[in-house]
Design a protein around this motif. Structure first.
Motif, mmCIF file in Angstrom:
data_model
loop_
_atom_site.group_PDB
_atom_site.id
_atom_site.type_symbol
_atom_site.label_atom_id
_atom_site.label_comp_id
_atom_site.label_asym_id
_atom_site.label_seq_id
_atom_site.Cartn_x
_atom_site.Cartn_y
_atom_site.Cartn_z
ATOM 1 N N ASN A 171 0.841 -1.202 0.000
ATOM 2 C CA ASN A 171 0.000 0.000 0.000
ATOM 3 C C ASN A 171 0.876 1.251 0.000
ATOM 4 O OD1 ASN A 171 -2.426 -1.474 0.139
ATOM 5 N ND2 ASN A 171 -2.173 -1.722 2.351
ATOM 6 N N PHE A 172 0.307 2.348 -0.494
ATOM 7 C CA PHE A 172 1.024 3.615 -0.605
ATOM 8 C C PHE A 172 0.461 4.621 0.390
ATOM 9 C CE2 PHE A 172 1.072 7.948 -2.232
ATOM 10 C CZ PHE A 172 2.403 8.135 -2.583
ATOM 11 N N LYS A 173 1.355 5.315 1.113
ATOM 12 C CA LYS A 173 0.941 6.403 1.999
ATOM 13 C C LYS A 173 2.000 7.497 1.919
ATOM 14 C CE LYS A 173 -0.391 7.598 6.732
ATOM 15 N NZ LYS A 173 -1.577 8.348 6.270
ATOM 16 N N SER A 174 1.550 8.747 1.818
ATOM 17 C CA SER A 174 2.494 9.862 1.665
ATOM 18 C C SER A 174 2.570 10.699 2.935
ATOM 19 C CB SER A 174 2.080 10.742 0.481
ATOM 20 O OG SER A 174 0.777 11.277 0.672
ATOM 21 N N TYR A 175 3.690 11.440 3.071
ATOM 22 C CA TYR A 175 3.937 12.286 4.240
ATOM 23 C C TYR A 175 4.552 13.607 3.767
ATOM 24 C CZ TYR A 175 3.729 7.635 6.350
ATOM 25 O OH TYR A 175 3.358 6.366 6.704
ATOM 26 N N LEU A 176 3.982 14.718 4.212
ATOM 27 C CA LEU A 176 4.539 16.028 3.906
ATOM 28 C C LEU A 176 5.461 16.414 5.057
ATOM 29 C CD1 LEU A 176 1.333 17.828 2.554
ATOM 30 C CD2 LEU A 176 3.022 16.464 1.315
ATOM 31 N N VAL A 177 6.726 16.055 4.946
ATOM 32 C CA VAL A 177 7.683 16.264 6.028
ATOM 33 C C VAL A 177 7.954 17.750 6.231
ATOM 34 C CG1 VAL A 177 10.030 15.767 6.812
ATOM 35 C CG2 VAL A 177 8.716 14.002 5.617
ATOM 36 N N TYR A 182 9.569 15.489 0.841
ATOM 37 C CA TYR A 182 8.383 14.659 0.614
ATOM 38 C C TYR A 182 8.767 13.204 0.850
ATOM 39 C CZ TYR A 182 4.403 12.558 -1.853
ATOM 40 O OH TYR A 182 3.288 11.829 -2.186
ATOM 41 N N ALA A 183 7.886 12.460 1.487
ATOM 42 C CA ALA A 183 8.159 11.054 1.771
ATOM 43 C C ALA A 183 6.929 10.220 1.490
ATOM 44 C CB ALA A 183 8.599 10.880 3.224
ATOM 45 N N PHE A 184 7.148 8.961 1.189
ATOM 46 C CA PHE A 184 6.037 8.019 1.067
ATOM 47 C C PHE A 184 6.508 6.640 1.495
ATOM 48 C CE2 PHE A 184 7.916 8.327 -3.213
ATOM 49 C CZ PHE A 184 8.168 6.989 -3.526
ATOM 50 N N SER A 185 5.555 5.843 1.955
ATOM 51 C CA SER A 185 5.869 4.495 2.417
ATOM 52 C C SER A 185 5.101 3.479 1.588
ATOM 53 C CB SER A 185 5.516 4.334 3.901
ATOM 54 O OG SER A 185 4.115 4.474 4.102
ATOM 55 N N ARG A 186 5.685 2.309 1.489
ATOM 56 C CA ARG A 186 5.026 1.152 0.890
ATOM 57 C C ARG A 186 4.993 0.076 1.971
ATOM 58 N NH1 ARG A 186 5.498 0.697 -4.478
ATOM 59 N NH2 ARG A 186 3.780 -0.802 -4.213
ATOM 60 N N SER A 187 3.830 -0.428 2.285
ATOM 61 C CA SER A 187 3.711 -1.395 3.373
ATOM 62 C C SER A 187 2.791 -2.538 2.974
ATOM 63 C CB SER A 187 3.195 -0.714 4.644
ATOM 64 O OG SER A 187 1.945 -0.092 4.406
ATOM 65 N N LEU A 188 3.120 -3.711 3.479
ATOM 66 C CA LEU A 188 2.353 -4.923 3.219
ATOM 67 C C LEU A 188 2.417 -5.783 4.471
ATOM 68 C CD1 LEU A 188 0.832 -6.527 0.934
ATOM 69 C CD2 LEU A 188 3.021 -7.652 0.482
ATOM 70 N N SER A 189 1.292 -6.304 4.890
ATOM 71 C CA SER A 189 1.226 -7.098 6.104
ATOM 72 C C SER A 189 2.233 -8.256 6.056
ATOM 73 C CB SER A 189 -0.188 -7.649 6.291
ATOM 74 O OG SER A 189 -0.264 -8.454 7.451
#
Length: 287
Positions: A171-177, A182-189
């Protein structure tokens, strides 16, 4: 940055974090029912190092190879090739019949730079179809293979990361540091989370990683980094690292000693703070 029905082309040098986030989410909404093709260089446009800057090369490759979707890398992009002038008598681009050098696309179509031999190892002929960029003696595959901190090895590391389940299906999630980080994460259970952090500005940015991105472990391992990054692959970022932390200046302007609980008074501080300067009458010593 612009889109058509088939692909997204990354072309911006003035996108701050807000614009970057809006653009990426807009692309995902546009292509939510199909895989999006992402590219930053192709045979019709100047290379990143020419239209933006050499320092932007790593940002583009890291972005494309860690975002969801299909990544397209133009030949030579993996070693940081740049355009070079082509003389009028050397132009081959059929779109302008060889009569309009300013619009020729030959500049981004020069031979691949394999090594530092004749014609960059591209051909054994005396004269190649298009001239070789004269920087081939230092920008080539053979030289960068032996340099751990090279664009070639950065590309190899990112390509290997793309084979992980996290970057395939995460999954994709972004962060306005900050305004320009700019940052984003990729996560999977059940799989390690992968975080991409991009400095979109022109200056060094200091920030506290664990305050900007929640629910991180105390130590985060760097898997890949741009050539000019402070942290190098294999290093761990420490929650208490002063390079990530806020520097506090505390001044007592009264005539008496004052007792305070620093972490209660100032939220989101790391558990331990290092004293790097103090007055002679201060209660804490340096270190």
């Amino acid at each position: 940055m612009y889109n058509n029905d088939n692909y997204t082309f990354y072309n911006d040098s003035d996108n701050d974090s807000d614009n970057q986030d809006e653009t990426i989410h807009g692309q995902q909404n546009q292509h939510k029912h199909r895989q999006e093709l992402k590219q930053a260089e192709n045979h019709d446009n100047f290379r990143v190092g020419n239209r933006l800057s050499v320092e932007f090369m790593d940002i583009m490759v890291i972005t494309i190879l860690t975002l969801p979707g299909v990544a397209c890398i133009y030949y030579g992009q993996e070693i940081g090739m740049v355009d070079h002038n082509v003389r009028p008598d050397q132009i081959r681009d059929p779109n302008n019949d060889g009569h309009n050098p300013p619009t020729t696309r030959d500049l981004e179509r020069l031979p691949m730079q394999w090594d530092d031999s004749l014609n960059a190892g591209f051909t054994s002929k005396a004269v190649p179809w298009l001239p070789v960029n004269p920087d081939f003696w230092r920008v080539n595959v053979k030289a960068q293979k032996n340099q751990p901190n090279s664009r070639y090895n950065l590309y190899k590391t990112l390509s290997k990361l793309r084979q992980t389940q996290t970057l395939k299906y995460g999954n994709f999630k972004s962060y306005l540091v900050s305004s320009w980080v700019y940052a984003f994460s990729r996560s999977l259970s059940g799989e390690p989370k992968i975080i991409t952090i991009l400095n979109l500005g022109t200056e060094t940015e200091l920030f506290h990683l664990h305050h900007s991105i929640p629910n991180l472990p105390p130590f985060v391992k760097v898997l890949a980094a741009s050539l000019n990054a402070y942290y190098k692959p294999g290093q761990n970022t420490d929650y208490n690292d002063a390079k990530q932390s806020i520097i506090l200046v505390i001044i007592n302007t009264g005539s008496e000693s004052e007792m305070l609980h620093l972490h209660t008074s100032i939220p989101h501080l790391p558990p331990y703070l290092k004293v790097i300067a103090a007055s002679m009458s201060a209660g804490y010593e340096l270190g």
